[in-house]
Design a protein around this motif. Structure first.
Motif, PDB file in Angstrom:
ATOM      1  N   GLY A   1       0.839  -1.182   0.000  1.00 19.20           N
ATOM      2  CA  GLY A   1       0.000   0.000   0.000  1.00 19.20           C
ATOM      3  C   GLY A   1       0.875   1.233   0.000  1.00 19.20           C
ATOM      4  N   LEU A   2       2.114   1.098  -0.568  1.00 17.12           N
ATOM      5  CA  LEU A   2       3.110   2.162  -0.491  1.00 17.12           C
ATOM      6  C   LEU A   2       3.093   2.996  -1.759  1.00 17.12           C
ATOM      7  CD1 LEU A   2       5.630   3.590   0.659  1.00 17.12           C
ATOM      8  CD2 LEU A   2       7.001   1.737  -0.294  1.00 17.12           C
ATOM      9  N   THR A   3       3.015   4.304  -1.595  1.00 17.53           N
ATOM     10  CA  THR A   3       3.150   5.263  -2.688  1.00 17.53           C
ATOM     11  C   THR A   3       4.163   6.308  -2.249  1.00 17.53           C
ATOM     12  OG1 THR A   3       0.852   4.939  -3.358  1.00 17.53           O
ATOM     13  CG2 THR A   3       1.958   6.928  -4.145  1.00 17.53           C
ATOM     14  N   PHE A   4       5.198   6.552  -3.114  1.00 17.68           N
ATOM     15  CA  PHE A   4       6.223   7.485  -2.690  1.00 17.68           C
ATOM     16  C   PHE A   4       6.944   8.055  -3.904  1.00 17.68           C
ATOM     17  CE2 PHE A   4       8.460   3.527  -3.206  1.00 17.68           C
ATOM     18  CZ  PHE A   4       9.698   3.881  -3.735  1.00 17.68           C
ATOM     19  N   GLY A   5       7.755   9.077  -3.635  1.00 19.17           N
ATOM     20  CA  GLY A   5       8.661   9.644  -4.617  1.00 19.17           C
ATOM     21  C   GLY A   5      10.005   9.860  -3.967  1.00 19.17           C
ATOM     22  N   GLY A   6      11.102   9.672  -4.757  1.00 20.25           N
ATOM     23  CA  GLY A   6      12.424   9.817  -4.169  1.00 20.25           C
ATOM     24  C   GLY A   6      13.473   9.201  -5.057  1.00 20.25           C
ATOM     25  N   THR A   7      14.358   8.405  -4.480  1.00 16.97           N
ATOM     26  CA  THR A   7      15.405   7.751  -5.264  1.00 16.97           C
ATOM     27  C   THR A   7      15.432   6.269  -4.950  1.00 16.97           C
ATOM     28  OG1 THR A   7      17.120   8.100  -3.595  1.00 16.97           O
ATOM     29  CG2 THR A   7      16.828   9.838  -5.236  1.00 16.97           C
ATOM     30  N   VAL A   8      15.913   5.471  -5.927  1.00 18.35           N
ATOM     31  CA  VAL A   8      16.091   4.042  -5.750  1.00 18.35           C
ATOM     32  C   VAL A   8      17.528   3.699  -6.106  1.00 18.35           C
ATOM     33  CG1 VAL A   8      15.428   1.741  -6.528  1.00 18.35           C
ATOM     34  CG2 VAL A   8      13.685   3.495  -6.227  1.00 18.35           C
TER      35      VAL A   8
ATOM     36  N   ALA B   1      13.062   8.436  -0.020  1.00 17.06           N
ATOM     37  CA  ALA B   1      11.842   9.146  -0.383  1.00 17.06           C
ATOM     38  C   ALA B   1      11.618  10.324   0.556  1.00 17.06           C
ATOM     39  CB  ALA B   1      10.634   8.205  -0.334  1.00 17.06           C
ATOM     40  N   ARG B   2      11.072  11.395  -0.049  1.00 13.88           N
ATOM     41  CA  ARG B   2      10.721  12.560   0.757  1.00 13.88           C
ATOM     42  C   ARG B   2       9.483  12.295   1.597  1.00 13.88           C
ATOM     43  NH1 ARG B   2      11.830  13.910  -4.337  1.00 13.88           N
ATOM     44  NH2 ARG B   2       9.591  13.978  -4.864  1.00 13.88           N
ATOM     45  N   HIS B   3       8.570  11.542   1.014  1.00 12.16           N
ATOM     46  CA  HIS B   3       7.310  11.270   1.710  1.00 12.16           C
ATOM     47  C   HIS B   3       6.743   9.967   1.169  1.00 12.16           C
ATOM     48  CE1 HIS B   3       3.377  11.918   3.581  1.00 12.16           C
ATOM     49  NE2 HIS B   3       2.832  11.571   2.427  1.00 12.16           N
ATOM     50  N   GLY B   4       6.100   9.212   2.018  1.00  8.74           N
ATOM     51  CA  GLY B   4       5.465   7.973   1.581  1.00  8.74           C
ATOM     52  C   GLY B   4       4.302   7.612   2.481  1.00  8.74           C
ATOM     53  N   THR B   5       3.313   6.958   1.910  1.00 15.49           N
ATOM     54  CA  THR B   5       2.178   6.469   2.684  1.00 15.49           C
ATOM     55  C   THR B   5       2.034   4.971   2.471  1.00 15.49           C
ATOM     56  OG1 THR B   5       0.612   6.917   0.882  1.00 15.49           O
ATOM     57  CG2 THR B   5       0.964   8.665   2.512  1.00 15.49           C
ATOM     58  N   PHE B   6       1.556   4.288   3.502  1.00 13.68           N
ATOM     59  CA  PHE B   6       1.362   2.850   3.459  1.00 13.68           C
ATOM     60  C   PHE B   6      -0.102   2.529   3.732  1.00 13.68           C
ATOM     61  CE2 PHE B   6       5.741   3.525   4.546  1.00 13.68           C
ATOM     62  CZ  PHE B   6       6.451   2.495   3.939  1.00 13.68           C
ATOM     63  N   ASN B   7      -0.623   1.578   2.983  1.00 13.12           N
ATOM     64  CA  ASN B   7      -1.936   1.031   3.306  1.00 13.12           C
ATOM     65  C   ASN B   7      -1.735  -0.003   4.408  1.00 13.12           C
ATOM     66  OD1 ASN B   7      -4.097  -1.068   3.154  1.00 13.12           O
ATOM     67  ND2 ASN B   7      -4.941   0.390   1.689  1.00 13.12           N
ATOM     68  N   PRO B   8      -2.247   0.248   5.629  1.00 12.17           N
ATOM     69  CA  PRO B   8      -1.922  -0.640   6.756  1.00 12.17           C
ATOM     70  C   PRO B   8      -2.301  -2.097   6.532  1.00 12.17           C
ATOM     71  CG  PRO B   8      -2.900   1.402   7.546  1.00 12.17           C
ATOM     72  CD  PRO B   8      -3.052   1.402   6.054  1.00 12.17           C
ATOM     73  N   SER B   9      -3.482  -2.348   5.997  1.00  9.93           N
ATOM     74  CA  SER B   9      -3.915  -3.738   5.849  1.00  9.93           C
ATOM     75  C   SER B   9      -3.034  -4.486   4.848  1.00  9.93           C
ATOM     76  CB  SER B   9      -5.381  -3.790   5.416  1.00  9.93           C
ATOM     77  OG  SER B   9      -5.565  -3.144   4.163  1.00  9.93           O
ATOM     78  N   ARG B  10      -2.641  -3.814   3.756  1.00 14.52           N
ATOM     79  CA  ARG B  10      -1.782  -4.470   2.779  1.00 14.52           C
ATOM     80  C   ARG B  10      -0.365  -4.648   3.312  1.00 14.52           C
ATOM     81  NH1 ARG B  10      -3.477  -1.843  -3.090  1.00 14.52           N
ATOM     82  NH2 ARG B  10      -5.596  -2.716  -3.155  1.00 14.52           N
TER      83      ARG B  10
ATOM     84  N   LYS C   1      -3.817   4.334   9.493  1.00 18.18           N
ATOM     85  CA  LYS C   1      -2.980   5.212   8.669  1.00 18.18           C
ATOM     86  C   LYS C   1      -1.517   5.064   9.063  1.00 18.18           C
ATOM     87  CE  LYS C   1      -2.189  10.114   7.619  1.00 18.18           C
ATOM     88  NZ  LYS C   1      -2.585  11.502   7.946  1.00 18.18           N
ATOM     89  N   VAL C   2      -0.653   4.915   8.048  1.00 21.23           N
ATOM     90  CA  VAL C   2       0.796   4.876   8.260  1.00 21.23           C
ATOM     91  C   VAL C   2       1.443   5.785   7.223  1.00 21.23           C
ATOM     92  CG1 VAL C   2       2.875   3.454   8.361  1.00 21.23           C
ATOM     93  CG2 VAL C   2       0.687   2.503   9.111  1.00 21.23           C
ATOM     94  N   ALA C   3       2.284   6.704   7.659  1.00 19.42           N
ATOM     95  CA  ALA C   3       2.968   7.612   6.739  1.00 19.42           C
ATOM     96  C   ALA C   3       4.376   7.884   7.255  1.00 19.42           C
ATOM     97  CB  ALA C   3       2.194   8.924   6.589  1.00 19.42           C
ATOM     98  N   ALA C   4       5.292   8.183   6.315  1.00 18.74           N
ATOM     99  CA  ALA C   4       6.682   8.440   6.681  1.00 18.74           C
ATOM    100  C   ALA C   4       7.192   9.649   5.921  1.00 18.74           C
ATOM    101  CB  ALA C   4       7.548   7.222   6.382  1.00 18.74           C
ATOM    102  N   GLU C   5       8.109  10.368   6.553  1.00 17.29           N
ATOM    103  CA  GLU C   5       8.764  11.523   5.944  1.00 17.29           C
ATOM    104  C   GLU C   5      10.264  11.274   5.932  1.00 17.29           C
ATOM    105  OE1 GLU C   5       7.253  14.122   4.680  1.00 17.29           O
ATOM    106  OE2 GLU C   5       5.206  13.672   5.351  1.00 17.29           O
TER     107      GLU C   5
END
Length: 717
Positions: free
Chosen positions: A173-180, A194-203, A227-231
């Motif tokens: 459930g992860l959507t983000f932008g940044g570098t790999v 990544a500058r910011h990312g969100t996770f779908n908790p159930s997934r 809700k799960v999110a990271a910066e």
């Protein structure tokens, strides 16, 4: 040359040259493409079909497959857009690539070998578009579950990596932008910045379950996460080993947040967590504990032991210096963290449905985990009840709660707990000794206790309590109706420990004091049973008491031989011992039970047989009015006092039974050289009223019938 000929053959020649160039280009591109694939993978690539396009220049690979050192790559279609200028110079370089539904399977048998090596950063395309990719990590020959993702990325100027414009991994459930970062093509070591990312908790939880990062008990705790999110985070994934490393400047989980957090995990349950500081929502903490099967059971047991039906928390808890890890095979995690909170509100509902709030203030403490068992260190904690009163606590508590594993100093200042008022102190300075001086008043039951509790050497669950003083008043007064209020001994509901009680002084209501009591406490279904022996009124007393949450039952057997009469009287009335002398032999049994003080008094049953030797009544000229019946006996036969203002009896007998609030005097006999008495009657326990019908006789043949009716209660001044 004829212009018309030039006009015709010029374009034809140009076309012929162009066709030749394109033909050669096609052949070269086909060869270069195969070399490109081999160069990229370091393995023999198999391509079913190759299509070459010119506008724009491109190479389309159909059904591409190649083996890596630890797995296999397959793709139905790959569109490559090479840098032709560099390719024509013999360099393999890609400007752009589009991967359609690629599949990477990795994680072959341990020790498997195959071609491959580190990826040359120059071979990576400048930009990459991935549509509906799948990653499968096999474990010990068992096929794993696929993880899918899509991404639009651009190659970094330096290093083997990409700048991610957007990427989504449905399983996370992860959507983000940044570098790999791509460290190895064969083992697929990938790093995401990544500058910011969100996770779908159930997934995300489903992914952790499928790949065995957390067990079912741990996953159950987070089932309610919304809700799960990271910066500013970094995510590293090694598909070959399954190792995951995550670090973020901030991580939020619902209403809770962590700063400078890092997590490392590998399949099978090994993980480590560090965090500089964070804020946890108290309601979320309670929800997490309740969701854990084992933790939820301990929480429910604790709530039930406190006599509660429900407990809810409101407020924030700050944490810092978190270091926790778990290893495969360990019973639980190990580590430490610090906690603090200026104010936490606990909303409580008692087992009877009563509501009350308790506010915890200025909390500062630590938690140390060892194999999943927490030891909570409280440096400071103040609490206040919405019903009145306050308290304080500091020390250490282990969970599941065990008195042997705690050290604390506690004070209650008229603290009201659902109508039960606590006042006093308790101090446990080491693992085996607790001193206390407390009073507990629930209205129907009042307890005052001072003494020492300690753990016995016989076992972890055994304990002993030594009371310097213990006073129990139950039932209240009949005048104000308090005696009808039901007992509340809720603390025994879940009592399971056995132990010993030693009481130097124990008193129930206004009954005689029991001294030097030694008793055993054993659990019974829904309560406790106490069996012991002590002294009451200088006589031996064998006691058995059963406590249920709402009732009390007790039986007492009293025996004594040659006991001084003044000592027995002194147990009941302080003033009377100066008027009587003699010795007693006593055999008595008492039984009572009930759910209130009124029921207890009405249920009192018993029997008493008392024999007297050498009894003297002293100070007849100034005799206490409560002993005035002796004067009536003397007056009935016109008997004068003996020398020394006394009346003497050689022996005596009192046989009585007790019930319905009265003492039935079946036989009252006194025999002496100058007078004898033989009668019967009754005594009212409530009104202290004596009724006695007796025959009084002298050696000279004088016999009289005497009826005595008098109140033996002390006169009020």
């Amino acid at each position: 040359m004829n212009r018309r000929v030039v006009f015709v053959w010029g374009p034809l020649a140009t076309l012929a040259v162009l066709a030749g160039v394109l033909g050669l280009l096609r052949v070269y591109l086909a060869e270069a493409t195969e070399l490109l694939v081999q160069e990229l993978t370091g393995a023999g690539a198999r391509v079913e079909r190759i299509d070459i396009g010119y506008l724009p220049p491109s190479v389309t690979l159909h059904n591409v497959a190649f083996d890596t050192g630890s797995g296999r790559f397959e793709a139905p279609r790959i569109d490559l857009y090479p840098d032709f200028s560099r390719l024509m110079e013999g360099e393999v370089s890609l400007d752009r690539a589009v991967l359609d539904r690629p599949l990477l399977r990795t994680g072959g048998p341990e020790g498997s070998e195959g071609p491959g090596g580190a990826m040359d950063p120059a071979l990576l395309p400048r930009s990459l578009h991935i549509r509906d990719a799948s990653l499968v990590v096999d474990r010990d020959g068992v096929p794993g579950s696929p993880v899918s993702f899509s991404a639009d990325v651009e190659k970094r100027a330096v290093g083997a990596g990409f700048v991610v414009n957007s990427m989504s991994i449905p399983e996370f459930g992860l959507t983000f932008g940044g570098t790999v970062d791509v460290d190895s093509a064969d083992s697929l070591k990938i790093g995401v910045n990544a500058r910011h990312g969100t996770f779908n908790p159930s997934r995300l939880l489903e992914f952790l379950r499928r790949f065995n990062y957390l067990d079912a008990l741990q996953l159950a705790m987070f089932g309610g996460t919304q809700k799960v999110a990271a910066e500013a985070f970094r995510l590293d994934f090694d598909a070959g080993t399954g190792a995951v490393a995550f670090a973020a400047r901030s991580l939020s989980v619902d209403a809770s947040g962590l700063a400078d957090v890092a997590v490392e995990a590998v399949p099978g349950g090994d993980w480590a967590l560090t965090c500089r500081e964070g804020t946890l929502d108290a309601a979320q903490i309670v929800a997490l504990v309740r969701a854990h099967p084992e933790g939820g059971k301990h929480f429910a047991d604790g709530v039930h032991t406190l006599g509660l039906k429900e407990l809810a928390a409101e407020g924030a808890v700050s944490l810092r210096d978190v270091r926790v890890q778990s290893r495969t095979g360990a019973p639980g995690p190990t580590g430490s963290l610090s906690l603090a909170s200026p104010s936490l509100k606990l909303s409580l509902v008692s087992s009877r449905g009563e509501k009350q709030d308790v506010v915890l203030e200025n909390f500062d403490g630590t938690v140390t985990l060892k194999d999943g068992r927490p030891l909570v260190g409280v440096n400071r904690l103040e609490l206040a009840s919405s019903a009145g009163g306050s308290g304080s606590f500091k020390g250490e508590l282990s969970f599941p709660f065990a008195l042997a594993g705690t050290r604390f100093q506690a004070e209650a200042r008229q603290l009201d707990w659902f109508g039960t008022v606590l006042d006093g102190t308790a101090d446990k300075k080491d693992s085996s000794r607790t001193t206390f001086d407390v009073t507990v008043n629930s209205g129907s039951v009042q307890v005052a206790a001072k003494g020492l509790a300690r753990r016995e050497l016989g076992g972890r669950s055994n304990w002993s309590v030594v009371f310097d003083d213990f006073r129990l008043a139950a039932g209240g007064s009949e005048a104000d109706g308090e005696d009808a209020k039901p007992f509340d001994f809720g603390f025994v509901r879940d009592a399971s420990m056995s132990g010993t009680i030693v009481a130097r002084r124990l008193q129930y209501n206004d009954l005689p004091v029991i001294r030097d009591l030694s008793a055993k406490v054993v659990p019974a279904e829904g309560g406790l049973v106490i069996r012991g022996r002590g002294r009451v009124c200088l006589m031996r007393a064998d006691l058995e008491m059963a406590l249920a949450p709402d009732a009390l039952a007790a039986s007492v057997a009293v025996t004594g031989k040659g006991v001084p009469l003044p000592g027995v009287l002194g147990c009941f009335v302080d003033e009377l011992p100066v008027y009587l002398r003699g010795r007693l032999t006593v055999q008595a049994n008492f039984l009572m039970q009930g759910g209130s003080g009124r029921e207890l008094r009405k249920s009192l049953r018993g029997s008493v047989v008392t024999r007297l030797q050498g009894m003297q009544v002293l100070k007849l000229s100034n005799l206490d009015r409560r002993l005035g019946f002796f004067m009536e006996i003397m007056n009935a036969v016109n008997l004068e006092p003996d020398m020394g203002d006394t009346l003497s009896f050689r022996d005596g007998l009192v046989s009585a039974s007790m019930g319905n609030g009265r003492v039935e005097l079946k036989a009252v006999r006194f025999g002496g050289e100058r007078v004898s008495v033989d009668g019967k009657g009754n005594f009212g326990l409530a009104d202290k009223r004596l009724r006695l019908d007796a025959k009084v006789g002298t050696p000279f043949g004088v016999n009289k019938d005497v009826s005595i009716d008098m109140i033996l209660a002390e006169e009020k001044s």
